[in-house]
Design an enzyme around this catalytic site. Structure first.
Site, PDB file in Angstrom:
ATOM      1  N   THR A  85      80.264  47.853 -53.504  1.00 36.38           N
ATOM      2  CA  THR A  85      81.511  48.474 -54.240  1.00 36.38           C
ATOM      3  C   THR A  85      81.077  48.707 -55.725  1.00 36.38           C
ATOM      4  O   THR A  85      80.377  47.620 -56.251  1.00 36.38           O
ATOM      5  CB  THR A  85      82.714  47.698 -53.939  1.00 36.38           C
TER       6      THR A  85
ATOM      7  N   ARG B  75      87.536  49.982 -40.283  1.00 33.87           N
ATOM      8  CA  ARG B  75      87.831  49.115 -41.267  1.00 33.87           C
ATOM      9  C   ARG B  75      87.757  49.581 -42.528  1.00 33.87           C
ATOM     10  O   ARG B  75      87.003  50.437 -43.080  1.00 33.87           O
ATOM     11  CB  ARG B  75      87.024  48.020 -41.385  1.00 33.87           C
TER      12      ARG B  75
END
Length: 205
Positions: free
Chosen positions: A165, A193
């Site tokens: 991320t 997910r």
């Protein structure tokens, strides 16, 4: 042009660009980098070998935000999140409908966002796990995580990119703020997910 994410965003900010446009242009560099396995094109795929991407944006001047989750086929999910904010009265679009929205907004949809590198890493992970064996969820999660950490220890995956991320925040001279987070999510995740990254205020901000 050799710019890093932060340098690109800073140059645009100091040149008078909108604060959100600046930080998104910065993260686009990483999203489009085929050697970076943490976000965008070539991000580590899910357990089925499909790259699913999440992103959110927040724009201080307009007090708005937008996000996408489980987006397939678009290398720059951050730009799609901007369109969600600017072109709809919604905040979060996910899955096939996020892809349909992106197509309607003019984004090119690709069949596969894997690079040779990300596919090779996924296949390596698959060889380390038994796709036909489903122990209890805790054991399975530990096994999947352990296999990924083994690949990090062996130098196959950059330890800085295993969790995948990035976040970029901007503040201009007028006091306007904006932020963007973009990710390929948890490596080898169960398809569908969505983590906290595309949930405004819940991920990095």
């Amino acid at each position: 042009d050799g710019h890093t994410c932060v340098v690109k965003a800073f140059d645009l900010l100091t040149g008078g660009s909108d604060v959100l446009d600046a930080v998104v242009a910065g993260v686009n560099i990483v999203e489009l980098d085929p050697e970076d396995s943490s976000v965008g094109y070539g991000g580590l795929p899910n357990a089925e070998g499909v790259v699913q991407l999440d992103a959110w944006v927040m724009h201080g001047p307009r007090k708005g935000g937008g996000a996408v989750g489980c987006l397939e086929g678009v290398r720059t999910p951050s730009r799609v999140a901007v369109k969600v904010m600017r072109e709809t009265d919604h905040v979060l679009l996910v899955g096939k409908d996020a892809q349909h929205f992106a197509r309607n907004m003019g984004f090119r949809i690709e069949d596969d966002l894997n690079t040779p590198k990300s596919r090779r890493l996924w296949l390596n992970w698959k060889h380390r796990t038994d796709p036909e064996h489903y122990p209890n969820p805790k054991d399975r999660a530990e096994a999947w995580h352990r296999a990924g950490l083994e690949m990090v220890a062996e130098g196959l995956i950059d330890p800085n990119h295993f969790y995948g991320t990035i976040n970029c925040l901007g503040l201009n001279t007028k006091g306007d703020t904006a932020g963007v987070t973009t990710t390929s999510g948890l490596a080898w995740k169960i398809p569908g997910r969505v983590g906290d990254s595309p949930i405004l205020g819940a991920g990095l901000y």
